[in-house]
Design a protein around this motif. Structure first.
Motif, mmCIF file in Angstrom:
data_model
loop_
_atom_site.group_PDB
_atom_site.id
_atom_site.type_symbol
_atom_site.label_atom_id
_atom_site.label_comp_id
_atom_site.label_asym_id
_atom_site.label_seq_id
_atom_site.Cartn_x
_atom_site.Cartn_y
_atom_site.Cartn_z
ATOM 1 N N GLY A 225 21.907 80.720 24.211
ATOM 2 C CA GLY A 225 22.074 81.468 22.974
ATOM 3 C C GLY A 225 22.257 80.534 21.800
ATOM 4 N N GLY A 226 22.310 81.140 20.603
ATOM 5 C CA GLY A 226 22.545 80.345 19.403
ATOM 6 C C GLY A 226 21.380 79.450 19.090
ATOM 7 N N THR B 77 35.502 84.502 20.920
ATOM 8 C CA THR B 77 34.702 83.371 21.411
ATOM 9 C C THR B 77 35.558 82.157 21.746
ATOM 10 N N TYR C 79 27.867 78.635 23.029
ATOM 11 C CA TYR C 79 28.200 79.874 22.330
ATOM 12 C C TYR C 79 28.238 81.009 23.337
ATOM 13 N N THR D 198 14.423 79.922 22.824
ATOM 14 C CA THR D 198 15.563 80.461 23.562
ATOM 15 C C THR D 198 15.084 81.126 24.842
ATOM 16 N N GLU E 224 18.361 87.577 17.267
ATOM 17 C CA GLU E 224 19.420 86.792 17.918
ATOM 18 C C GLU E 224 19.742 85.523 17.163
ATOM 19 N N ASN E 225 18.741 84.866 16.594
ATOM 20 C CA ASN E 225 19.006 83.646 15.847
ATOM 21 C C ASN E 225 19.914 83.909 14.661
ATOM 22 N N ALA F 146 23.488 84.613 15.950
ATOM 23 C CA ALA F 146 24.171 83.416 16.437
ATOM 24 C C ALA F 146 24.690 82.552 15.298
ATOM 25 N N ARG G 170 28.321 83.109 14.257
ATOM 26 C CA ARG G 170 29.356 82.713 15.209
ATOM 27 C C ARG G 170 30.407 83.813 15.391
#
Length: 413
Positions: A22-23, A53, A62, A324, A359-360, A363, A366
């Motif tokens: 991820g991230g 987190t 992450y 990813t 998703e980017n 991420a 945070r």
């Protein structure tokens, strides 16, 4: 996290974001479990859940959408106990499994289960994300909020003094996760809709799930395991409130949230705080799956799983993220819907709406919790992971128990 421990429970892909890049493609990096659960772990029949987190490693790793809680384990009938924070709440597996390091000195104090020949019993428990646990089956008192599962089998994950290493046949091709840094938590609290973790192991000695181990020679061989001696769903072992659980998490912002507090409620319709109020009930088949209709496809091995940190399904029309492991990155957030029906009981359709964001972009914030994180999955499965839980009360009735809302096992919301 779904288990692939036998043919009756061959679940689909469910991954921790940190474990699958991820991230923007960063890897796990080796995370160290830290204390993130609130000081109070709940009371009565309500166990506190927390999502943040703090389990993510320093640096690129992450790990959002991890619901964790606190459990207390004791040598049966004594005050010799250890309280363990950051245990993943998982409706996709069955049984308590704690890392040896999290138990400290209690690791060698809990009695190891033995067979009729005096050999120690070990378990190889494989998850569908490609990891597995190996370690002894022990007996303990498990305390969750104000409830106690007395003298029940659980698993210690990882090396214990004098216990054999992983035998051949155990989770071939999988990766051993025998420490919090590899699990992403100090253990897993499996509260899925079964009483025991391996129905097929009562008669099948070739499952490579349970092993009889000679601790002198270090040799283990696959064996049958009676239902009573298998790793148990601790909820099913409570004196009361033992017919299921309710996972309650509040609605969150579409841009994510720094932390989320919720609860795991024990019992369905047994007290004033666990009244059945769901409008949709999906009957689980013996494999604990139902059918989801989405984008012209009928996915007959679908399920709802708090241990999956995203929604996992196949849709080639959604733009994948670059670099990813399968996460979706649409240019704009998508509002989508599916229809699900139970594989057992009344075939009443349930409409299930959901969102898929980039998703980017998620991420980069945070944040700890997202209700719109999604990735590709397996062709015949829609894995409704933790994003589905936000803003809902989700009920899981245990097989063989009586609960309002329908014939168990079922999932309802």
């Amino acid at each position: 996290m779904s288990s692939m421990r036998n043919t009756l429970w061959a679940m689909a892909l469910c991954l921790l974001l940190a474990a699958c890049g991820g991230g923007g493609g960063s890897s796990n990096g080796g995370q160290t479990a830290q204390s993130s659960t609130p000081g109070s772990s709940g009371s009565g029949n309500v166990l506190a859940i927390h999502v943040d987190t703090s389990l993510a490693p320093t640096g690129a790793g992450y790990a959002p959408n991890l619901p964790v809680t606190t459990v207390t384990v004791c040598v049966h009938g004594t005050n010799q106990c250890v309280t363990v924070d950051d245990v993943l709440v998982d409706t996709g597996s069955v049984g308590l499994r704690l890392a040896a390091s999290a138990l400290g000195s209690l690791t060698t104090s809990l009695p190891t289960q033995t067979d009729s020949s005096g050999n120690a019993i070990g378990e190889c428990y494989a998850f569908a994300d490609g990891r597995y646990f190996w370690g002894p089956v022990v007996s303990a008192d498990i305390k969750l909020a104000g409830e106690v599962a007395s003298d029940v089998p659980m698993q210690i994950d990882g090396a214990t003094s004098g216990f054999p290493s992983t035998p051949s046949g155990c989770a071939t091709g999988y990766t051993l996760a025998d420490a919090p840094s590899l699990i992403g938590a100090n253990g897993i609290l499996g509260v899925g809709s079964l009483v025991q973790d391996c129905p097929g192991c009562t008669t099948n000695a070739t499952n490579d799930i349970y092993f009889s181990c000679n601790t002198s020679t270090g040799i283990c061989h696959s064996t049958t395991q009676s239902a009573a001696n298998q790793v148990q769903n601790p909820v099913a072992a409570f004196a009361v409130d033992n017919n299921g659980v309710i996972v309650k998490l509040p609605a969150i912002s579409a841009t994510g949230q720094a932390s989320v507090d919720g609860s795991l409620v024990f019992g369905i319709g047994t007290q004033s705080d666990n009244t059945f109020a769901a409008t949709s009930v999906l009957g689980y088949d013996p494999a604990l799956t139902f059918t989801t209709q989405y984008s012209g496809k009928s996915m007959t091995e679908s399920y709802i799983d708090s241990g999956s940190n995203g929604l996992f399904f196949v849709d080639s029309s959604i733009v994948p993220c670059s670099g990813t492991a399968g996460w979706y990155c649409p240019a704009a957030t998508l509002a989508l819907s599916a229809t699900s029906t139970g594989n057992a009981g009344p075939a009443t359709p349930a409409n299930m709406s959901f969102m898929v964001a980039n998703e980017n972009n998620l991420a980069r914030t945070r944040a700890s919790a997202f209700d719109n994180l999604a990735a590709t999955g397996l062709n015949n499965t829609f894995d409704w992971g933790l994003p589905f839980f936000f803003g809902r009360n989700v009920y899981f009735a245990i097989a063989g128990r009586t609960a309002p809302g329908g014939t168990a096992p079922y999932v309802a919301f």
